[in-house]
Write an enzyme that holds these catalytic residues in place. Sequence first.
Site, short mmCIF file in Angstrom:
data_model
loop_
_atom_site.label_atom_id
_atom_site.label_comp_id
_atom_site.label_asym_id
_atom_site.label_seq_id
_atom_site.Cartn_x
_atom_site.Cartn_y
_atom_site.Cartn_z
N GLU A 156 -4.68 -9.02 -0.38
CA GLU A 156 -5.56 -8.77 0.76
C GLU A 156 -6.98 -8.71 0.24
O GLU A 156 -7.29 -7.90 -0.64
CB GLU A 156 -5.20 -7.45 1.46
N GLU A 167 0.84 -1.21 0.00
CA GLU A 167 0.00 0.00 0.00
C GLU A 167 0.87 1.25 0.00
O GLU A 167 0.75 2.13 0.87
CB GLU A 167 -0.99 -0.02 1.17
O1 AHR Z 1 -5.32 -6.19 6.81
C1 AHR Z 1 -5.27 -5.02 7.56
C2 AHR Z 1 -4.60 -3.86 6.83
O2 AHR Z 1 -5.34 -3.52 5.71
C3 AHR Z 1 -3.23 -4.13 6.27
O3 AHR Z 1 -2.22 -3.98 7.22
C4 AHR Z 1 -3.10 -3.08 5.20
O4 AHR Z 1 -2.25 -3.46 4.14
C5 AHR Z 1 -4.53 -2.86 4.76
O5 AHR Z 1 -4.86 -1.52 4.73
#
Ligand code: AHR
Length: 525
Positions: A329, A205
Amino acid sequence: MNRRTFLKASTAAAIGTLAAGSLALAADAGIELTLGELGAVISPHLYGHFIEHLGGVIYDGVWVGRNSKIPNIDGIRKQFVDDMKRLGAPNLRWPGGCFADGYHWRDGIGKTRPRTYNFWQSRMPKGLDATETNQFGIHEFMNLCRLIGAEPYVAANVGSSTPQEFHDWVSYCNAPAGTLTLAEERGANGDKQPFNIRYWGVGNESWGCGGTMRPEEYATLYRKFVTQFPAYVEPFLVATGPRGHSTDGDIGWTTGFFEGMRGYRPPDGFSIHYYTDLRSTTVKAADFNPAEWYEVLLRGVRLEKVLQDHWNEIGKFDLTHRTKFVVDEWGVWYKPGEELTPSYILSQPITLRDAVHTGLSFDIFNRHAEKIAMANVAQTVNCIHSLFFAEGDRFVRTPVYYVFEMYRAHMGARQVSVRNPAQDGNVTGLAGLSASASLKDRRLTVTLTNPALDASLPVRIRLSSGARAQDAKGQVLTHQDMRATNNFTAPEEVKPVAHPVKILGNGLELTLPKHSVALIQCELS
Ligand code: AHR
């Protein structure tokens, strides 16, 4: 096929706020599987995992410590290892997440480890300590991967580190024994043989917690970080991609990054973070109404359009589509307030709704398997969209766990194209039936999801090319209560059970219960 909607008036009224035409529920459904020509191999890595130094994920969820009374293998919770093995968990992403861009790998090796700042500690409730003890570092992570049989995927620090720190970490991990001083140091810390880690995330990110960069700035940094990469093993390098669930300009990130990479070798992987993000809504994780059931699923299936849109955008630069998605994610993320225990920040109850969402997401991954190199659920234990909850000596598998178990057979199988009139041409709405199928040797696997709350769905599966089914078996995951969950006191409330499937001349027939996920398997002759 009868496409008449079967929504009952009460439900229809409840979902009145959803965009017209976005919900296409059906009274019965038929799908056709094209068996003559098979599609891409569904990479086992689409069923992957993610664990971060955050709340109760690593400490307690995975790591209980070598002196713990909780059954463990070298400090790692044994039940976690056993269940991940049972799933055939193909990979594990670590150490973050937002944690990764503040992590310095040397803090997590050797006998004496410092206490350091953890990105997440400022989000902890007052008075609770969340400083990083660094007990779980690269050696412990690799031990966990070996115990499970999972491929490691390491997210490197770009936001607060240097190319040299990154390259030293790679050399420490991958240089053969007896070569570099870093390899000797690794040996002295217990691992003579190299880890041979292939998958490296170059930041996380980077538009947000990983450095708040603009895409072209990140592209420049990405090139600096990878140019001198010590390639002891053929690497698979993953660049930071967009926040897939944001509505404002996330395509801009993809365009900007690939603009910045013009004339250079594109990355192997481009990450997508797609959360079904309810944090700005009033929708709760455990207690919800029918409208909120549909709202979560409807937001979830937008993933398909996001994949398609970014794929098209990347194709303007990377004409041969060398770069594949890494959806590292994904999951449903509710707003805080329902944590398992206050220090397990981001943990949230998991219900049948999240299981159905998982089935819908996996069907999307399977249908787009040629575009996706890997996907990692966020996060495997004690967090968002988890498969497990663990607290002290208590451990439970959530309904999401069972969907992973049911879809396991797709791993490494060839994609079978599914003609599904309830779905085809509908990339933004919630179809009355979701399906995906695959073939390995002569074994056919079909997974189906009925998202409707009101009625079961008779489904006919037609096999093309004169194929005939034998030994058909079915399983279904459902519950009479849409809010059903598994917890420490009732750990097996939601669990798959055997389900009847009829063999017809050139196909199969079954009735999908309301709000259910089903697995059908048979041999083809
Ligand atoms: O999964 C929780 C958070 O979500 C992670 O640390 C981040 O990459 C995303 O914003």
